[in-house]
Every structure is written in structure tokens, then in C-alpha cells.
Design a protein around this motif. Structure first.
Motif, PDB file in Angstrom:
ATOM      1  N   HIS A 111       0.834  -1.206   0.000  1.00 51.84           N
ATOM      2  CA  HIS A 111       0.000   0.000   0.000  1.00 51.84           C
ATOM      3  C   HIS A 111       0.872   1.261   0.000  1.00 51.84           C
ATOM      4  O   HIS A 111       0.559   2.248  -0.660  1.00 51.84           O
ATOM      5  N   ALA A 112       1.958   1.208   0.751  1.00 51.48           N
ATOM      6  CA  ALA A 112       2.857   2.369   0.794  1.00 51.48           C
ATOM      7  C   ALA A 112       3.498   2.591  -0.578  1.00 51.48           C
ATOM      8  O   ALA A 112       3.639   3.735  -1.033  1.00 51.48           O
ATOM      9  N   SER A 156       0.965   4.158  -2.809  1.00 50.60           N
ATOM     10  CA  SER A 156       0.816   5.585  -2.502  1.00 50.60           C
ATOM     11  C   SER A 156       1.967   6.399  -3.087  1.00 50.60           C
ATOM     12  O   SER A 156       1.751   7.463  -3.676  1.00 50.60           O
ATOM     13  N   ASN A 174       1.662   6.660  -6.825  1.00 52.01           N
ATOM     14  CA  ASN A 174       0.552   7.488  -7.289  1.00 52.01           C
ATOM     15  C   ASN A 174       0.698   8.949  -6.892  1.00 52.01           C
ATOM     16  O   ASN A 174       0.157   9.829  -7.561  1.00 52.01           O
ATOM     17  N   LEU A 175       1.451   9.216  -5.817  1.00 53.55           N
ATOM     18  CA  LEU A 175       1.771  10.612  -5.511  1.00 53.55           C
ATOM     19  C   LEU A 175       2.611  11.193  -6.649  1.00 53.55           C
ATOM     20  O   LEU A 175       2.359  12.313  -7.117  1.00 53.55           O
ATOM     21  N   LEU A 232       6.728   8.460   2.494  1.00 53.64           N
ATOM     22  CA  LEU A 232       5.687   7.431   2.375  1.00 53.64           C
ATOM     23  C   LEU A 232       6.258   6.019   2.498  1.00 53.64           C
ATOM     24  O   LEU A 232       5.554   5.094   2.898  1.00 53.64           O
TER      25      LEU A 232
END
Lengths: 543, 543
Positions: free
Chosen positions: A119-120, A123, A126-127, A234
Motif C-alpha cells: 500500500h505504501a 501511494s 501514485n503521488l 511514504l
């Protein structure tokens, strides 16, 4: 299951280095690595396999079982494994945590969200994507060409509808352009995390990633987008290796899970190095068969990380041998010594290949209950004739007890001639020559054919100074060749290289042969329809 | 920070109910709730606010500070808060964990991945989306109309480019159709999780969610897609409330964070109910000002969950009062008693409104260091004239010490007349009448105007049997009206209802006024460009 603190304790990991995620999962603080700097390293053993078949070869299973067996004979050992992707568990893959008495636990947790690493990574990926599009929307100071945004979005889900999309439609929603999602394990961020030495290296590698071209055709990097520090934030927990246990209470480090086609398919360097400081023997694996997995483990992971593999174990099954000898899947249960003999050519070639890297090797015959005894004997004897030791592995049914012979044979090998490991090709070779080296020496094809596009891109990459990077082959795992149906030990084939792409952060150039799907789809009847919580609140249908 | 086990211990939570996520975060096992079934409930206090302004009102801050102050005067109290969304932290929002000496800790962790709840919700949301598209791709047995897929994908990231997209392009990638992403906190899965009583209720609600229409115009639910059990598995940890601590070491339950426009904007029912069993006073909050937050807390959360709020605290600031009295943001620091007087109309109306729900109320004046003393006195006296107690809250600078007066005043209120809480409208009212009730009684508009589309959809929803659901207003938070610039206490306006949408799992119908953005964008200079790990490996730039 034992509390993970207890598992850590038996391997001398002080409580302060372990961050708990529930009672049975933990993350190792990176200070543990620096504090253990002066300890000697254990031995590093790669578990790889013959070409995979629909019957399943049990590479993860054997890795776990071998580590269990080594511990059972008194050799402190750690299995260093890749962490599963969540998406495919809802398709048809099943989990990636071994099976039977050679599993890592808690398997449902590991197969689902685990400690949140994927998940990290999603993220962070996608950031960066959002910041690229926002950069264009807010004035495009870097003059990014909206038609040449290379960076894709990521999701840990099997969703074919997201492979090819158009974003930015509607009023005020930014620049319209084609885009797409890949599954998270195919993201370069995953490969970067797995090849990083520490948080600083992670940051440097993230910064080097090429995300787009500008109007003048120059590369735009993640560093130029200004995303790298926030991405590092992240990923600050995801970079820490995860500690879990095997079904027999020995430790396993499960960290990172990059795709084995467009990436290198090995668990993290940080996890492997931590394991080497903690154990006498570290048993690790690499994705797909030895033509892809072992080749990349040796040429990419070990070279970049300065690791010396001490031995390799080639996992074979009599079913997979018969399949490679021409028997269709439905008839693999029937005895067929002739097909088995024919299939032996497959493992002979893998064994020779591993020898080319200077790494001592043995064979593990992963046992299925219905395997005919004389076929097993046939394999063992054939290996003996090749000068390679082969042992039956029955770790699924018996755990460490089923792996004692394999463990002792491995010990003999590790006590024998030391590894003379060296990568297959020097970095200085040009990109085409590197691809040719792999195709000729490992796949045994007669050569390669570059598409016009691949040829032009290779020229451009060499002009931009990326010529010294390693080559990461994206090829079907089912054959030595680039055609899935050419089983056994084919030769005289030409490998068609359709495209090459740059993973500058990971430090390799991907050579694409055939069509590599980086976002899987769900099957007609996805596993998701059968996964549920049972009456006691336990997960049912996942494995 | 104290170890979270210690915090849990002081509130009588046995170790076995707490699953650790590191030393300072834990999840409460749902068996704790059933095992505490027979304990009496504590008092439930809602912290709400006047209409928000660009100056910031400090509702979360006051909630945390009030709970700290109650603990300081010997009343065991828990703050029950929403969990932040990760995406907006990289835009310009800053964290959502209070500030100064009234914070929840570890604030960086809470603002980033925390215990993974939002990631799990994202996964569950997107598994359903993938299964819908896969259902169509694999033969479309349910005859879903590809032009009427209502279910969107979710991502916890500010990414305007994903608001409106086309998916399924290319060969073999499924049905081409328009789609889009919302930020995860806007997903109905988030609202469902927050309103569920337990895992069974979660499953039932997920199953009721309407995801598409079929070719005959009938609703297709998540249950029909076969996604519900797998989604429940993905959410099995996310449904457990998170326990953290305040800066003064008192407990806080931080769980769920639904949008306050297209959802109800309150923390989870499970978290609130757990807190009520554990503490004498539970201090919770709801999104935006009292016109949206308190209204939804009373009409949706409390009604559905059978909760009785015992008191409310209305947070005001002299800056926000002056802003509502017509002063532009840049001049809020200057004394301006006349504007302040004018702005008092805003809080007068909120106080009256809360009275309409039968809930005793007080005012907390959240103190800024540069607030003129006589302006504070003006507010206190005005409130006294309205028959409402007002206390200064200085919890940012002083922690619990700055909230003692507020805490004592709240205690007086709780010891006084008991709450005669009742929702504003009966469920039996038709949808239009419910919207009108809110607009007339709470907003004080003269009526509503439904678009033709909204009118037709209301008729259809009532025909399908959804007429008894609550109404969830999606409206600008800045004004009582649907026009952001009408400050103070406007009247004589008409609220335009553009559209209504169904959230059948959450149990409400959303009335859309104006354009509600469910996927934020990044600003010109996003916070992501300044968020980094400092030399010690700590997160810098996030708060």
C-alpha cells in the motif's frame, strides 16, 4: 504460532529493533543493520527452479522447508522471501506463503495487507503520478510533453479495465492524455525499494527514475518533479524488512515482491543482508525458473548489492519433467518414464547455466504423494550422472523432517568447493551485446532480432549514458525461448526483442519479448467470490 | 509518549484486546465490545463549530483539549476522532491531529498510513470496481448497462486527473466506459464502515450498496456482484477501532473518516460505542460547522446507532466571528468589535439549531494569542445573554490547563437538565419533505428548488423503496445557504438541489447542492514538495 518477539529473541534480535504489527508480525529497525555491520555474513543460498508448468513446482514451499530443515539439524537459518501481492489472491493465484507443513505464518495476513508495504508503494507511485499531472496543469515549467508521460499509476488489484485509460477529461481536470495502471508489484518503485541499500540509496534511486520526456526529447526525472522526499516519507516503514515465522517457528524475512518479468523478481537487498547477519544460512528465492529468476538474481541483485551466492538449489518435480517431455497437464499423474527422460534436458540446461555463474548447485525433487517411486529414482540417477546431487524434498507433507536429506546435502556442498560466483557479462558490454549474451549463454538461442523501435531506443539510451546498466529480460517463463510452447530444451530459435524500456532507478533496462501484461485481469470465476470470513471470524478460501 | 499498552491499561483494557501496531498504536479487538456489553455507557458530547472560515476554528484541537482537561480534573474521558486521509496531507491541508499541546500522537503516523484502514477501504472499493467490470467482460449475466455503472474507483491521493476518465481501452481490456476516482474518504465503503455496528452489519450494508443499473433500469447491488464476503475480509482489521494517545497521555480512539459532504462526516459508531463503555465522558466531533456536522451527527449517526448525545460544545473564534461579520481574511487580526457583533448572528443560529435537537449546549472560544481581550469578553457576554455558557479554551498553548474552565462548565451542563435528544424529522417523511425540513429548520432558507433530474430521481428512489432513508446534505460548509459567500446568518434564500444519489449501504440519500468535488487536486506548490525525512529520520513538513 509463537510471539514474534520470541522468534526474534532466539536469533539475538533485541526487542528495541523490532516494531510489532500485532503479536506475530514485526518490522526490523534499520539501525539493526548498521549495528550488526561488523558481524560475519552467513552463507547465501538461492532456491530456483526448472521452467514452471501448470502443475506448480513449489519453489517457495521448498525455500521455507529447507530453512526449517536446516534449523532442525541445528544450523540457524532464515528464509528470505518475497511478499505477496494482494490483488492476485482475489483472482486465481492463491497465496504465496508456501503450503502444508512448510508455510510462513500468519499466512492470511501475509497474503492480505500484511504490514502495508505494498500500500505504501502504491501511494508513493501514485503521488508521483499526481504530481506529474499537477505540474503540467499548473503551468508545465519543465515543458513535459503530455504525449510522452512514461510514468503510470499503480494499484494492487487485478483490474484489466485500468490497463489503458484516458485521464483528465472534463472541465478543470487537467491535461487529457492516455495513461494506465500497473499492478503495484510491477511499479519501478517496488524494484527500487528491493534493490536499495538503505534510505539514502532509496532516495537517490527514486530521484533517478525517468518519468516523462520534455518537448525537446530530454528525460524528466522524479527528482525534477520534486516528489522524491515525500515518496521517501511514504516509504519509510515499507523499507524495513518484515519478520514472521515458519510453521515450525523458525524466522522468515518477507520483504519486497517485484515482478519477475519487467523487474528482477527477488526479495529485498536489505532483507537479505539483515538475514545474512542473523543466520548461518540464508535461503532465498527468485521468481519463475532459473532462466529468468537465477539469471536476474546473479546478474542484477547480487551484482548491484555486492552479494556472493554460495550455492543454488534447483527445484524440480517429476510432473514438471514429464510436462517438459511433452505430456499434457491432464496426464501428468500417469507414469511415463520416457517423457520424464525427455524432460531431463530442461534441468540439465538449467544446471549448466548455474555453473556458468560459478555457483555450486544441487537438485531438490519436490515430492507429490502420487509420484511413482521409479520416476523419482530416474531423476536422482540422471542427476548423479550429471555430477549433481539430487534429494527428495517432502516438506509439504512432513515439514523439516521431509527436508533433512536436502539440508544435509546442501551442507556438504557448502563445505566443499567454494563458490566462484561472477556475473555473466561485464557492465561495459553494450546493451545489444548484453541481451545477446543472455540469449546465447542462458537461453541457448541462436541470436536476437531487435524491432526497429527497440533498436532506436537502445541507441537513444546509450546516447543518454544508460548503456552500462544491466539488462532485465521480460520473457515468457514457460520456455527457454520467447515462445511459451517450446518446452524442454529448445535451440535454434531467435528471440524477438519488441521494445526496451528504462528503469533508471532500479538500474536496469528491460528488454521486452512478446507482450508482457503488467496489470492482470480477473478470471471468469474469481477467487474473490469464494473468499469469506467463517463463523469464527477466520479467513476462508484464500489459500 | 507512553507505550499504548500502558494507556490501555489505565482504562482497564486487558492486553488480550489490544493488537499492537508498533509501540504507540493499537487496534481494539471487537470482542472487547461484546465482553463489555453490560457496562453502563458514559456521556456522549459532540464538539461542533460555527461555519468554518479560512482562519481555522480548531474543532479537532478543542475536542482533544477538552478530553485532556476532563482527564486532568479526574473524569476518565476519551476523545473519539476521525482518522485523517493521507492524500490531502500532500496537498495543502496539513494534518488532522490537533496541534500545540492538544494533539494526538504519533501525529505523523496517524496522518500517513496509520494502521492501514484507508488502504483497506481503498482495496475493498477497488475490488468491487474490478469485479463489476470483470462481470461485464465475462458475459454480463446480470445485464449491467455499461453506461450506468455507478460505482467509482477510489484512491487516497489528491489527483484531479482521475476525476473523469475512460477505462477499458485497447484490445481485450474490457468494456470501454466512462469512470472516475474519488478520494477514499468519499467512498461509500468508508461511510458504511463508520456506520456499522459490527462485522455482520458491515457485510449486510456492503451487500445493499447499489453499484449499477441493469438494462431494465433495475438496481444491481454489490451482493449480486458476489464481492461482499471478499470485501469484508479486506476490511476485517479496518473495522477495529484504533487506540492512540493525546499529548498528555490520555486515550483517543481514532477511527474512520468519511467525507462531511457526500457522507456524514463522523468517526465510527464502533469506536464511539467502545469509548462509551470505557470512559465517563466521550468527546467526539463531526465535520464542518454545526449546520452540516451536528445535523448529520444527530439525524444520521445517532439515529442509526441508537446513541443519545448528552451535550454539545460549539467552537467559535473571534476571528471567525469577525469573518462572518464581513471582515476579509487579511484584516482578521485587527480589533473590530462591530464586525464581531454582526458575526454573533452566526453562532446564535447554530445554538438555536442544536436546541431544536433537544441537546444542551455550551460555547468554547478557541483562543488565538493575538485575540483582543475585550472581544473575548464581548462573546462571553453575548452568549450569557443568549442563556448559553461560554468559556475560553486555550488548549493549543496550555493543553489541559487551558481547558479546565471549559471542562468544568461541561460538567455542570451534564449534571443539569438531561438531554431530550430527538432527530429533526421522522423517517416516514418523504424525501423532498426531509430536505425541506433541514433547509427551513436548520439553514433557515425559505425553501428548496429541485432540478428536473433531482425530482425524477427522488420519484424513482421512492418507487424503489428508499424513501425512508435519511437525507445527507452535500452543501458548501462556509454558509448556512448553498452559496459560499453568504456569511453570518443569511435568510430568504432558496437551496438548489441539483441531484440526489443513493448510498443504500450507508443508509442515506445524498442531496447535492452546487458542485461537490469528491477528488481534490493538488495546489500550485503542493506540500509534497516540502515533506521530507530530516537528518534524524523524522518526518518534517507534514504538519
Amino acid at each position: 504460532m509463537k510471539p514474534i518477539l520470541e522468534i526474534a529473541d532466539t536469533f539475538g534480535i533485541a526487542d528495541k529493533y523490532l516494531e510489532l504489527y500485532g503479536r506475530y508480525k514485526g518490522k526490523l529497525d534499520l539501525r539493526l543493520l548498521s549495528d550488526m555491520r561488523d558481524r560475519p555474513d552467513g552463507k547465501l543460498v538461492l532456491v530456483t527452479a526448472m521452467n514452471p508448468t501448470p502443475a506448480g513446482e513449489g519453489k517457495t514451499l521448498t525455500t521455507i522447508g529447507l530453512a526449517q530443515a536446516l534449523n532442525a539439524i541445528g544450523v540457524p537459518s532464515i528464509a528470505a522471501l518475497r511478499e505477496p501481492s494482494l490483488g492476485p489472491c482475489f483472482g486465481m493465484k492463491g497465496g504465496a506463503t508456501g503450503g502444508g507443513k512448510a508455510q510462513i505464518l500468519p499466512s492470511e495476513d501475509i497474503n492480505l495487507h500484511f504490514t502495508g508495504d505494498l500500500h505504501a508503494i502504491t501511494s508513493a507511485n501514485n503521488l508521483l503520478a499526481a504530481m506529474i499531472d499537477n505540474h503540467i496543469f499548473q503551468g508545465n515549467a519543465l515543458q513535459i510533453d503530455p504525449g510522452r508521460i512514461l510514468w503510470k499509476r499503480a494499484m494492487d488489484m487485478n483490474d484489466r479495465s485500468l490497463r489503458q485509460i484516458v485521464v483528465g477529461l472534463g472541465d478543470g481536470n487537467g491535461q487529457v492524455h492516455e495513461s494506465g495502471f500497473m499492478i503495484t508489484s510491477a511499479s519501478e518503485v517496488m524494484a527500487v525499494l528491493c534493490l536499495s541499500e538503505d534510505a539514502d540509496d532509496l532516495k537517490r534511486r527514486l530521484g533517478r527514475m525517468v518519468v516523462a520526456c520534455n518537448m525537446s526529447g530530454e528525460a524528466v526525472t522524479a527528482a525534477q518533479i520534486g516528489a522524491v522526499d515525500a515518496m521517501t516519507v511514504l516509504l519509510k516503514e515499507a523499507i524495513k524488512p518484515n519478520l514472521v515465522q515458519t510453521a515450525e517457528g523458525s524466522p522468515a524475512i518477507v520483504h519486497g515482491g517485484p515482478f519477475a518479468n519487467i523487474a528482477h523478481g527477488c526479495s529485498s537487498v536489505i532483507g537479505t543482508k539483515a538475514a545474512l547477519k542473523l543466520a548461518k544460512i540464508v535461503v532465498t528465492e527468485a521468481g519463475f525458473g532459473a532462466d529468468l529468476g537465477a539469471e536476474k538474481f546473479f546478474n542484477i541483485k547480487c551484482r548491484q548489492a555486492g552479494l556472493t551466492p554460495d550455492a543454488a538449489v534447483l527445484v524440480v518435480t517429476v510432473k514438471a519433467l514429464k510436462y517438459n517431455g511433452g505430456v499434457p497437464k491432464a496426464e501428468l499423474d500417469k507414469p511415463n518414464p520416457a517423457a520424464l527422460e525427455a524432460g531431463l534436458a530442461n534441468i540439465r540446461r538449467h544446471l549448466e547455466n548455474i555453473g556458468k555463474f560459478g555457483v555450486p548447485v544441487m537438485v531438490a525433487i519436490n515430492h507429490y504423494a502420487d509420484d511413482p517411486q521409479d520416476e523419482i529414482r530416474l531423476v536422482t540417477e540422471a542427476c548423479r550422472r550429471m555430477g549433481v546431487r539430487a534429494e527428495l524434498s517432502d516438506v509439504w507433507a512432513k515439514g523439516s523432517e521431509g527436508g533433512l536429506e536436502m539440508a544435509r546435502a546442501l551442507q556438504d556442498i557448502l563445505r566443499g568447493e567454494p563458490s566462484r560466483y561472477a556475473p555473466l557479462y561485464p557492465e561495459e558490454l553494450d546493451i545489444r551485446a548484453k541481451i545477446e549474451a543472455i540469449v546465447r549463454e542462458i537461453y541457448r538461442g541462436k541470436g536476437i532480432k531487435l524491432s526497429a523501435k527497440a533498436e532506436a531506443k537502445i541507441r537513444e539510451l546509450e546516447r543518454l549514458g544508460f548503456g552500462r546498466l544491466a539488462v532485465c529480460m521480460a520473457k515468457t517463463p514457460y520456455s527457454f525461448s520467447d515462445q511459451a510452447t517450446l518446452l524442454g530444451a529448445p535451440d535454434n530459435f531467435t528471440v524477438q526483442v519488441r521494445d526496451v524500456t528504462l528503469s533508471a532507478g532500479a538500474g536496469f533496462i528491460v528488454a521486452h519479448t512478446g507482450n508482457i501484461v503488467t496489470m492482470p485481469g480477473l478470471p471468469k470465476s474469481p477467487a474473490a467470490e469464494r473468499i469469506r470470513l467463517d463463523e469464527r471470524g477466520e479467513v476462508d478460501g484464500l489459500l
